[in-house]
Design an enzyme around this catalytic site. Structure first.
Site, PDB file in Angstrom:
ATOM      1  N   SER A 100      80.815 -22.190  16.061  1.00  0.00           N
ATOM      2  CA  SER A 100      80.801 -23.035  14.875  1.00  0.00           C
ATOM      3  C   SER A 100      79.812 -22.494  13.840  1.00  0.00           C
ATOM      4  CB  SER A 100      80.487 -24.484  15.271  1.00  0.00           C
ATOM      5  OG  SER A 100      80.653 -25.362  14.198  1.00  0.00           O
ATOM      6  N   ASP A 130      82.587 -24.052   7.713  1.00  0.00           N
ATOM      7  CA  ASP A 130      81.774 -23.381   8.709  1.00  0.00           C
ATOM      8  C   ASP A 130      82.618 -22.312   9.403  1.00  0.00           C
ATOM      9  OD1 ASP A 130      83.455 -25.010  10.175  1.00  0.00           O
ATOM     10  OD2 ASP A 130      81.926 -25.649  11.589  1.00  0.00           O
ATOM     11  N   ASP A 171      84.332 -21.887  12.238  1.00  0.00           N
ATOM     12  CA  ASP A 171      85.647 -22.122  12.829  1.00  0.00           C
ATOM     13  C   ASP A 171      86.485 -23.111  12.033  1.00  0.00           C
ATOM     14  OD1 ASP A 171      83.923 -24.231  13.658  1.00  0.00           O
ATOM     15  OD2 ASP A 171      85.255 -24.713  15.324  1.00  0.00           O
ATOM     16  N   ASP A 174      86.233 -26.257  11.069  1.00  0.00           N
ATOM     17  CA  ASP A 174      86.450 -27.662  11.377  1.00  0.00           C
ATOM     18  C   ASP A 174      85.511 -28.562  10.581  1.00  0.00           C
ATOM     19  OD1 ASP A 174      84.062 -27.222  12.740  1.00  0.00           O
ATOM     20  OD2 ASP A 174      84.715 -28.180  14.605  1.00  0.00           O
TER      21      ASP A 174
END
Length: 471
Positions: free
Chosen positions: A99, A237, A239, A241
């Protein structure tokens, strides 16, 4: 001692502690922990753009083969896109991502066919965890089947839901950095009529935190927006999400405010949010009910499931970091957007921009119209869990709490659901909690002005450090 641990969303730790046998062991424990016959014996695997992620994804594929699962390689794609593909197939999923944390760390996010794993699932994985040293990650795995279309299906999810040209005329800077959604985001915005200009693409990983902003990111965004060439800046960010958005002045819009705008745009009747989200939700959100939870998507998801069972019609969840979770099907204009109960950055970006354009307002003016107050947050890094835990335990005692807070005000109410959240006189709040992802103590504050909120956070971290040093 290994740095690997489950936090607010998945397993994370240093790459050096995860690569090889540990990755194989945790992935294998996940496959052993899932109920036999529940869903297909298939797992879809995705990854972010960290240098360590391809190798870790290959290790997950090996663990899957060893456990009797057929592995499908979805490549580099957003976490919500992988979750959507798992739901479509009725398969399990593992996303290799750290992340927003630095590149020397990475992690694994685990999904069931119906969405993210729960805290009970985490406990089952730990119970199934065998001897990490004995885990064989060296045997050549069965090559996973490639699935190049998962990201295209995720793109089509939004193309089918939002009206064409809904962002017509907007000038958007897309800060690409190393987000796994950098090209997808640019393409989607342009497809809806915006002038989407990619900037800041990076070949090395950039740890964008959408909640605790790095000074260099704030300075970069302000510099870009000072030109006056753009109506907003968007990014995510690592990834994808969690979203990060800045208005035309270069001011970053809080994640919970983006969530509030998106929830209103979708006509949600029930909002499920952690205790770190702004109190404006109850005051002016317009929801039939607001359910507050501990910090972390598993807790928000549990709250959404509770609301659905109780008969709520349009259920959404969001977090202070901007991650938006769709807990039921919702209507977008004439179209239906299907349930996706995991953090997603794309929906709040598209919905917030569409809401501003539909209202004929700039993003800054739309935010101002919400009267959501101001919030600030920061952290004390390198604060071991035992130190932060001892401090929070003392703060939970009324006598210590009154003495500790005397320089800034009088406590009116206390919420100990996740850390210690204290309502102060004058409509202010201050909240201390230990991070679930890193050895740090976090402080959040809410006030009528940004300066007052920032002052509360500065005081809180300084006072907490002093209290921990004295104990």
């Amino acid at each position: 001692m290994s740095s690997l641990k489950f936090g607010t969303s998945g397993l994370r730790g240093l790459v050096t502690d995860l690569v090889g046998s540990p990755c194989c062991a945790y992935a294998g424990a996940f496959f052993r922990s899932v109920p036999a016959g529940n869903g297909r014996r298939e797992v879809v695997i995705g990854r972010d753009l960290r240098a360590s992620s391809p190798g870790l994804a290959a290790t997950v594929a090996h663990a899957a083969a060893a456990a009797g699962f057929s592995a499908v390689d979805c490549g580099a794609l957003p976490t919500p896109a992988l979750a959507l593909e798992a739901m479509r197939r009725g398969a399990y999923a593992v996303m290799v991502t750290g992340s927003h944390i630095p590149e020397d760390r990475n992690g694994l996010k685990f999904y069931r066919p119906d969405g993210e794993i729960t805290k009970a699932d985490e406990a089952a994985i730990l119970a199934a965890l065998g001897d990490i040293e004995a885990s064989d990650a060296t045997t050549s795995p069965v090559p996973p089947a490639p699935e190049p279309d998962a990201i295209a299906r995720y793109r089509q999810r939004y193309r089918a839901a939002f009206a064409p040209r809904i962002l017509e005329g907007l000038r958007i800077a897309v800060y690409q950095q190393s987000s796994v959604a950098r090209d997808l985001l640019t393409d989607l915005l342009a497809g809806f009529g915006a002038s989407a200009t990619p900037i800041g693409r990076s070949d090395t990983f950039v740890p964008i935190d959408t909640e605790a902003h790095r000074p260099e990111d704030v300075a970069f965004i302000r510099g870009v927006m000072a030109s006056g060439d753009y109506d907003a800046l968007v990014t995510t960010d690592g990834d994808a999400d969690r979203p990060l958005m800045a208005d035309g002045t270069g001011r970053i819009v809080r994640g919970d405010v983006l969530g509030l705008i998106t929830a209103r745009y979708l006509g949600a009747d029930t909002a499920v949010v952690p205790v770190t989200a702004c109190s404006a939700l109850e005051r002016s959100g317009g929801f039939k009910q607001v359910i507050r939870t501990k910090v972390g998507s598993p807790f928000v998801i549990a709250g959404m499931e509770q609301a659905r069972r109780a008969g709520a019609r349009a259920v959404i969840g969001f977090e202070a970091n901007g991650g938006f979770l769709l807990g039921s099907d919702v209507r977008v204009g004439e179209n239906i957007l299907g349930i996706l109960p995991t953090r997603d950055a794309m929906l709040p970006i598209l919905a917030s921009l569409a809401a501003a354009r539909a209202a004929g307002l700039s993003l800054a003016d739309l935010v101002a119209s919400l009267d959501a107050g101001e919030m600030a947050s920061d952290r004390l890094p390198n604060t071991p869990a035992e130190r932060s835990g001892a401090f929070l335990a003392r703060l939970g005692e009324a006598g210590f709490r009154d003495d500790f807070l005397r320089p800034i005000g009088s406590p009116q109410a206390v919420d100990q659901q996740d850390g210690i959240r204290i309502d102060l006189d004058g409509g202010r709040t201050i909240h201390f909690r230990a991070s679930g992802n890193a050895p740090e103590l976090r402080c959040y504050a809410e006030a009528r002005s940004a300066r007052d909120a920032e002052d509360l956070v500065r005081w809180g971290l300084k006072a907490a450090a002093a209290a921990m040093a004295d104990s």
